[in-house]
Design a protein around this motif. Structure first.
Motif, PDB file in Angstrom:
ATOM      1  N   GLU A   1      31.848  30.415  39.490  1.00  0.00           N
ATOM      2  CA  GLU A   1      33.416  30.377  39.368  1.00  0.00           C
ATOM      3  C   GLU A   1      34.032  30.987  38.066  1.00  0.00           C
ATOM      4  OE1 GLU A   1      36.669  26.930  39.673  1.00  0.00           O
ATOM      5  OE2 GLU A   1      34.706  26.519  39.975  1.00  0.00           O
ATOM      6  N   VAL A   4      33.960  34.609  38.376  1.00  0.00           N
ATOM      7  CA  VAL A   4      35.038  35.056  39.181  1.00  0.00           C
ATOM      8  C   VAL A   4      36.363  35.014  38.365  1.00  0.00           C
ATOM      9  CG1 VAL A   4      36.519  34.407  41.227  1.00  0.00           C
ATOM     10  CG2 VAL A   4      33.821  34.325  41.217  1.00  0.00           C
ATOM     11  N   ARG A   5      36.700  33.938  37.701  1.00  0.00           N
ATOM     12  CA  ARG A   5      37.938  34.011  36.856  1.00  0.00           C
ATOM     13  C   ARG A   5      38.138  34.997  35.936  1.00  0.00           C
ATOM     14  NH1 ARG A   5      37.460  28.103  36.868  1.00  0.00           N
ATOM     15  NH2 ARG A   5      36.590  28.226  34.795  1.00  0.00           N
ATOM     16  N   LYS A   7      36.655  37.904  35.975  1.00  0.00           N
ATOM     17  CA  LYS A   7      36.810  39.228  36.773  1.00  0.00           C
ATOM     18  C   LYS A   7      38.238  39.326  37.177  1.00  0.00           C
ATOM     19  CE  LYS A   7      34.907  41.830  40.326  1.00  0.00           C
ATOM     20  NZ  LYS A   7      34.051  41.888  41.425  1.00  0.00           N
ATOM     21  N   GLN A   8      38.803  38.040  37.557  1.00  0.00           N
ATOM     22  CA  GLN A   8      40.330  38.337  37.879  1.00  0.00           C
ATOM     23  C   GLN A   8      41.256  38.538  36.662  1.00  0.00           C
ATOM     24  OE1 GLN A   8      40.822  34.529  39.824  1.00  0.00           O
ATOM     25  NE2 GLN A   8      40.137  35.275  41.843  1.00  0.00           N
TER      26      GLN A   8
END
Length: 750
Positions: A1, A4-5, A7-8
């Motif tokens: 997670e 993912v954050r 990467k965003q």
């Protein structure tokens, strides 16, 4: 997670950078349109309007046409000679749409009416000038905080915000199927048909067309390569004659190894030393002529911006003394310390190569004595093949290491980085390719000892040269390394671009499927091509070849012939890559071939010294000369003269008398002949070196760097420029009228 954050956040940051960059491009005056927006690839086409082109043309000191010059067709000396002899010139080719040559001067907006064609705004600036202006704007535009040097499309591509930025090719390269007049072909088709075509291998290169399409930097490389290839022709002819003379007279001479070791090789060594320097002197003249013809004679690179990698890694910010703007800074003392450390790494990396090669040679020599190989020649060839494989492997390691060392040294500008990288890679490759020939030429067989007292290294007996002498082994090794390297390089240059293009097209296959039956646009076709990788590898390959044909030419007189054959292929391979397989590179200006010329000059001087030592200590030329002078002019008894008797202690223990090649007495001490020969050898080196270098200086003095006819042209151009710009008024003409943009298409992809 968390990943993912992260990467965003990264994706959002890149989007903000792109948005601000595009806004600033529009503020700078560029016009743009989004074309063929796909799910994964977005294309942005950029145009520069007339006012932007005029503004930057004056800022970049572009040169503008004043008057049409007389057509100049005498850039090739061979064409002049054949014309004077009334001999048809089969190398000349009538290439259509030859660029017009002009007298030029620095562009001034206030003197617009003085320049030719200023009323034709659509065609006034050439495509390469427009590409250069647009790309300069891309390189200067801010996308983040200027204090952090968040500037330029190059750093944005490094960060991953854009995947490409390139000018468009001018149409397809394939020739149309229907009948079409040559003057109706586009510029890319002209280059494909009249330059990269294999059937044109014997034709002059269309240098003006190459310069018009790719810019001066690439055109100068091909001009130098063509000039060098033409000069190889007399060297190849003389070398072949020397080799053939050795074959014809070999049967009537007593000494073994006469094929490569005869008086003709001494003449050829002197000839090639003079050839190398004369070639460089005449290249300087050719370079000056082309630089003037292409308006680059007074070109000097402006203050370069910092490299994106330097910007990202610099630890501090300091004010630039030239621009007055704060930019990333790296202390000079720290850089010098890193350069010195990198130099030590180079030395450390160079030493194991010689040790590994030496151990390999010793093992092969040991196997040969134990009967593993059927003959000495097979052992030598096997050793050379193993060396070639090791050379190619270590070459990749060296290049990767040089790249990391150069990045670590934190050079501020791209030019400084490229010069440092070029120097490191050349030093690495010089040792990599030439250490084995140097070992055979000057060390192999020198530390053998004598019967009963043989020299050893790591428990293995030091190897000796074969019955034919070290010069024969050196010739075999040079042939395998040089010719094998050329064959492998040509195969790589043919195959690797096609593999890269296949991978690029495969990566875009999903996008193509989404298009269904749509015809791909020109920018999509260009994006499928592989990015241009520059000229470094091309220069390095030919410069190393230049070393082979000059430094060891006394041992291998056929080297210029193999180099000539290779370069005929090399020109067309490189031409095909640039025209058909590469994206169109941004046209760069250049006045000369840069640091490579300094390296060539150094090689030409090293070759004189190496060939002097090669003839004196490796060849049997001087021992034969001494024997002819003291004993017998017909060389009867020469072989016996070169052999010594083994010591009595060895004869007693082995119950046999041994003869070996040396000038020693029965106790293993050097004889008077050895010292006489040593004096002759040292005297020859001094005489050879002084005579050749004196003649080289005379050639340098006799051949001016700038031809007299060119000096007259320069004076004529300065006079016309003075007349055109005689008025000192510098009033700025500001046009508020909207004009249609000139087509200066540059594509951004993300």
């Amino acid at each position: 997670e968390v990943k993912v954050r992260r990467k965003q956040r990264r994706k959002a940051q890149l989007a903000r950078w792109r948005h601000k960059f595009i806004q600033n491009l529009q503020s700078a005056g560029l016009l743009m349109e989004k074309v063929n927006v796909k799910k994964t690839i977005h294309y942005l086409k950029l145009h520069a309007p007339w006012d932007v082109l005029v503004y930057y043309a004056e800022e970049f000191c572009l040169r503008a046409p004043l008057q049409v010059r007389e057509p100049c067709f005498h850039f090739n000396t061979s064409a002049q000679v054949l014309q004077k002899l009334w001999v048809p010139n089969i190398m000349k080719d009538s290439v259509p749409n030859r660029p017009v040559d002009y007298y030029t001067c620095v562009f001034r907006k206030s003197k617009m009416e003085k320049f030719l064609g200023s009323d034709d705004r659509e065609n006034y600036f050439t495509n390469t000038q427009r590409h250069r202006i647009v790309y300069e704007i891309l390189a200067r535009t801010v996308y983040g905080r200027r204090k952090r040097a968040e500037v330029g499309v190059a750093r944005l591509m490094n960060e991953g915000a854009f995947t490409g930025a390139f000018p468009l090719h001018e149409g397809p390269f394939e020739l149309p199927g229907c009948d079409m007049q040559p003057d109706q072909l586009n510029k890319r088709q002209v280059l494909y048909h009249y330059w990269s075509n294999w059937l044109k291998w014997y034709k002059y290169q269309p240098l003006d067309h190459i310069r018009e399409y790719f810019g001066e930097k690439i055109a100068l490389y091909f001009a130098w390569l063509g000039f060098y290839t033409a000069w190889l022709l007399p060297a190849a002819l003389v070398g072949t004659c020397v080799f053939v003379s050795g074959i014809l007279t070999m049967g009537s001479n007593t000494p073994v190894g006469y094929l490569f070791d005869h008086p003709g090789t001494v003449f050829f060594s002197v000839f090639m030393s003079l050839w190398a320097v004369t070639f460089l002197e005449y290249w300087k003249r050719k370079n000056a002529t082309l630089a003037h013809h292409w308006d680059c004679m007074d070109f000097h690179e402006d203050e370069e911006p910092p490299r994106p990698e330097f910007v990202a890694m610099a630890p501090a910010m300091e004010e630039n003394p030239v621009t007055g703007v704060k930019e990333p800074y790296f202390p000079e003392k720290a850089r010098i310390s890193r350069i010195l450390t990198g130099s030590m790494v180079i030395v450390i990396m160079v030493r194991p190569t010689g040790v590994v090669r030496g151990l390999m040679e010793l093992q092969i020599f040991k196997d040969q004595r134990e009967g593993v190989f059927m003959a000495g020649n097979i052992a030598n060839i096997s050793s050379s093949l193993v060396n070639l494989a090791l050379i190619l492997l270590m070459g990749q390691v060296y290049t990767a290491l040089a790249e990391q060392l150069t990045k670590w040294e934190m050079h501020r500008t791209q030019t400084q980085y490229e010069d440092a990288f070029t120097f490191k890679v050349f030093i690495f490759q010089f040792v990599n390719f030439y250490s084995s020939p140097f070992y055979v030429a000057f060390f192999k067989g020198r530390f053998v000892g004598y019967p009963g007292h043989y020299g050893t290294l790591f428990g293995m007996r030091n190897e000796d040269c074969g019955p034919g002498g070290c010069l024969i082994e050196l010739a075999e090794q040079l042939c395998i390394i040089m010719v094998g390297k050329q064959l492998i390089n040509n195969v790589q240059e043919f195959v690797i671009p096609k593999i890269k293009a296949w991978r690029q097209k495969r990566a875009l296959s999903s996008v193509k499927k989404a298009q269904k039956a749509e015809e791909p646009k020109c920018w999509e076709q260009d994006y499928e091509l592989i990015p241009c990788e520059g000229l470094f590898d091309e220069y390095l390959e030919i410069v190393l070849q230049f070393g082979f044909i000059t430094i060891f030419v006394a041992a291998f007189p056929l080297a210029p012939l193999f180099a000539l054959l290779n370069n005929w292929v090399e020109v067309r391979l490189d031409a095909y890559k640039f025209v058909c397989e590469y994206r169109r590179p941004v046209a760069e200006r250049a006045q000369h071939i840069g640091v490579w010329f300094i390296i060539l000059e150094a090689l030409s001087h090293v070759s004189v010294i190496v060939n002097a030592f090669l003839i004196a200590f490796t060849s049997d030329f001087l021992p034969r000369l001494l024997y002819q002078y003291k004993f017998n002019n017909d060389l009867h008894g020469y072989v016996n003269f070169t052999l010594a008797y083994s010591p009595p202690s060895y004869n007693y223990s082995s119950h046999t008398v041994c003869r070996y090649k040396a000038f020693r007495d029965e106790n293993g001490k050097y004889t008077l002949v050895y010292w006489e020969l040593l004096a002759v050898r040292l005297g020859f080196i001094i005489a050879f070196e002084h005579v050749v270098f004196f003649v080289l200086r005379v050639i340098d003095w006799m051949v001016p760097d700038i031809p007299e006819s060119l000096e007259l042209k320069i004076k004529r151009e300065r006079y016309l420029a003075k007349q055109a710009l005689a008025d000192n008024q510098e009033a700025l003409l500001v046009s508020k009228t909207d004009h249609q943009p000139q087509l200066s298409d540059t594509i951004l992809t993300f």
